[in-house]
Design an enzyme around this catalytic site. Structure first.
Site, PDB file in Angstrom:
ATOM      1  N   HIS A   3      11.866 -22.490   7.843  1.00 36.02           N
ATOM      2  CA  HIS A   3      13.139 -22.010   8.419  1.00 36.02           C
ATOM      3  C   HIS A   3      13.959 -23.118   9.085  1.00 36.02           C
ATOM      4  O   HIS A   3      15.148 -22.928   9.338  1.00 36.02           O
ATOM      5  CB  HIS A   3      12.893 -20.919   9.468  1.00 36.02           C
ATOM      6  CG  HIS A   3      12.263 -19.672   8.919  1.00 36.02           C
ATOM      7  ND1 HIS A   3      12.835 -18.936   7.901  1.00 36.02           N
ATOM      8  CD2 HIS A   3      11.115 -19.021   9.253  1.00 36.02           C
ATOM      9  CE1 HIS A   3      12.064 -17.888   7.631  1.00 36.02           C
ATOM     10  NE2 HIS A   3      11.011 -17.915   8.434  1.00 36.02           N
ATOM     11  N   ASP A  41       5.993 -16.745   1.277  1.00 38.53           N
ATOM     12  CA  ASP A  41       5.997 -16.222   2.648  1.00 38.53           C
ATOM     13  C   ASP A  41       6.789 -14.903   2.669  1.00 38.53           C
ATOM     14  O   ASP A  41       7.728 -14.724   1.899  1.00 38.53           O
ATOM     15  CB  ASP A  41       6.681 -17.262   3.540  1.00 38.53           C
ATOM     16  CG  ASP A  41       6.500 -17.018   5.033  1.00 38.53           C
ATOM     17  OD1 ASP A  41       5.711 -17.750   5.650  1.00 38.53           O
ATOM     18  OD2 ASP A  41       7.163 -16.110   5.569  1.00 38.53           O
ATOM     19  N   HIS A 100       8.885 -14.003   4.692  1.00 37.37           N
ATOM     20  CA  HIS A 100      10.258 -14.242   5.154  1.00 37.37           C
ATOM     21  C   HIS A 100      10.983 -15.176   4.185  1.00 37.37           C
ATOM     22  O   HIS A 100      10.364 -16.075   3.604  1.00 37.37           O
ATOM     23  CB  HIS A 100      10.243 -14.884   6.547  1.00 37.37           C
ATOM     24  CG  HIS A 100       9.555 -14.048   7.592  1.00 37.37           C
ATOM     25  ND1 HIS A 100       8.203 -14.114   7.805  1.00 37.37           N
ATOM     26  CD2 HIS A 100      10.044 -13.115   8.452  1.00 37.37           C
ATOM     27  CE1 HIS A 100       7.870 -13.259   8.780  1.00 37.37           C
ATOM     28  NE2 HIS A 100       8.968 -12.642   9.184  1.00 37.37           N
ATOM     29  N   ASP A 128       1.839 -13.991   5.397  1.00 34.66           N
ATOM     30  CA  ASP A 128       2.273 -12.832   6.195  1.00 34.66           C
ATOM     31  C   ASP A 128       2.738 -11.657   5.329  1.00 34.66           C
ATOM     32  O   ASP A 128       3.302 -10.697   5.844  1.00 34.66           O
ATOM     33  CB  ASP A 128       3.352 -13.235   7.219  1.00 34.66           C
ATOM     34  CG  ASP A 128       4.420 -14.147   6.651  1.00 34.66           C
ATOM     35  OD1 ASP A 128       4.431 -14.371   5.426  1.00 34.66           O
ATOM     36  OD2 ASP A 128       5.248 -14.642   7.446  1.00 34.66           O
TER      37      ASP A 128
HETATM   38 ZN   LIG Z   1       6.929 -15.719   7.380  1.00 33.32          ZN
END
Ligand SMILES: [Zn+2]
Length: 386
Positions: free
Chosen positions: A134, A170, A172, A259
């Protein structure tokens, strides 16, 4: 005897990325994974590689000097009035002493992984401490200070002249990495994540396809919350081989955040260890088919740090290093960590019986299928013109 073809980049200081005592990002995951693999006999000294030193000049390949100066300052305890502008010192992104140096080590480990593979010393390499996907040019975001994995991709492109397919599994969206290479014709980014409608960072939609020389090389697969194994794997099988066929990469860099598992408290995807391991095997097969086996992997998210992450990453290591998947968690390892953590740990690498299917499974699968169709309808005409 020649070195084994897969490197495990590791050093104890990589576990120092500890944002705060109560923060969900738990670097102890690394030590748990490392010790679990050792206990299983899947990791020995010949696999281990030490990270190379990493300099601030190397950070500046992608990060703004003012941002780096701000991180260095807060890291050494100075007060920086501009800190919030850089995302520093928020509840998600607390400042901790020495963070600048600690994250530089993580970046050095990811760069080392790429160099080992790009130079031909190893076919594959992993840095489980990395995957801080990120972080932006001048922004700490989503627990990520510097973008080690984008720096590693950049190194593969600029120093070794490789075309890199970055695959981000991931839960996200890999927004930071996508942004760095949005205009690049040398990097394809593929992010498979829970939709930004329901999850941080709120981006990663099918219409984000890249720009300029990079048009058609940013792929986003936003999944419905509560997506399970079969639908997840169906989308990967539909999209990944086709995308890599179009792009023809020399190297795959995999961000293997863990995750997407159903126990993870920070996402709503509902995969099992079986589904996650199948996705790793698919990526490994794609590396064999398109890249002569060359594959670099990092860690990433994973907020069920004791039950899930060490097992999932051990399964990834067995795939990367072409060893049989472990089945039973060694008793000695469980006893040691159960006592230290004060909780009960699983006895097998794979989840026991799957939970009852989601009552909305059919709707979720249909919605995900529509997403894949829409994505290909957007991209195929662009790909035909490339
Ligand atoms: Zn994540």
């Amino acid at each position: 005897m020649s070195a084994p073809s897969c490197a495990f980049v590791y050093a104890p200081q990589l576990s120092a990325y500890r944002l705060s005592d109560t923060h969900p990002f738990k670097p102890l995951r690394l030590e748990l994974t490392h010790s679990l693999l050792g206990a299983c006999g899947l990791l020995d000294a010949s696999h281990l590689a030490s990270p190379e030193p990493f300099t601030e000049a190397q950070l500046l390949a992608l990060h703004d000097p003012e941002f780096v100066a701000a991180v260095r300052a807060v890291s050494s305890g100075e007060s920086v009035p501009d800190a919030p502008r850089y995302g520093l010192g928020t509840p998600d992104n607390p400042i901790f002493p020495g963070m600048h140096e600690v994250v530089m080590n993580v970046c050095g480990a990811s760069l080392s992984a790429v160099r080992l593979v790009a130079s031909g010393q190893r076919a594959r390499a992993v840095n489980f401490s990395g995957g801080l996907h990120h972080a932006g040019r001048a922004l700490m975001s989503g627990f990520c200070t510097y973008n080690d994995v984008a720096l590693a991709v950049h190194e593969a492109v600029t120093r070794y002249g490789l075309r890199v397919a970055y695959i981000d599994l991931d839960a996200h969206h890999g927004d930071g990495v996508q942004d760095f290479f949005y205009n690049s014709g040398e990097v394809m980014t593929v992010s498979v994540h829970e939709s930004g409608r329901s999850l941080f960072p709120g981006t990663g939609f099918t219409y984000e396809v890249g720009r300029g020389a990079g048009r058609g090389l940013s792929l986003n697969v936003p999944l419905e919350p509560f997506t399970e194994d079969a639908s997840y794997l169906e989308l990967l099988e539909t999209l990944l081989p086709r995308a890599l066929e179009v792009f023809s990469p020399d190297l795959i860099v995999l961000q293997a955040g863990a995750d997407m598992h159903r126990r993870d408290p920070l996402s709503n995807l509902h995969l099992s260890t079986q589904g996650i391991a199948s996705s790793y095997r698919l990526v490994s097969r794609l590396a064999d088919r398109f890249c002569g086996g060359r594959l670099v992997a990092t860690g990433g998210g994973g907020y069920d740090p004791y039950h899930t992450v060490p097992r999932v990453w051990s399964l990834l290591w067995s795939v990367l290093s072409r060893q049989d998947a472990p089945v039973t968690v060694p008793e000695s390892w469980r006893a040691q960590w159960e006592e230290q953590l004060g909780l009960e740990l699983p006895r097998t690498f794979h989840d026991p019986e799957p939970p009852p299917p989601s009552p909305r499974r059919g709707q979720i699968e249909a919605a995900n299928r529509r997403t894949a169709t829409k994505l290909l309808a957007t991209l195929e005409p662009i790909w035909r013109e490339r």
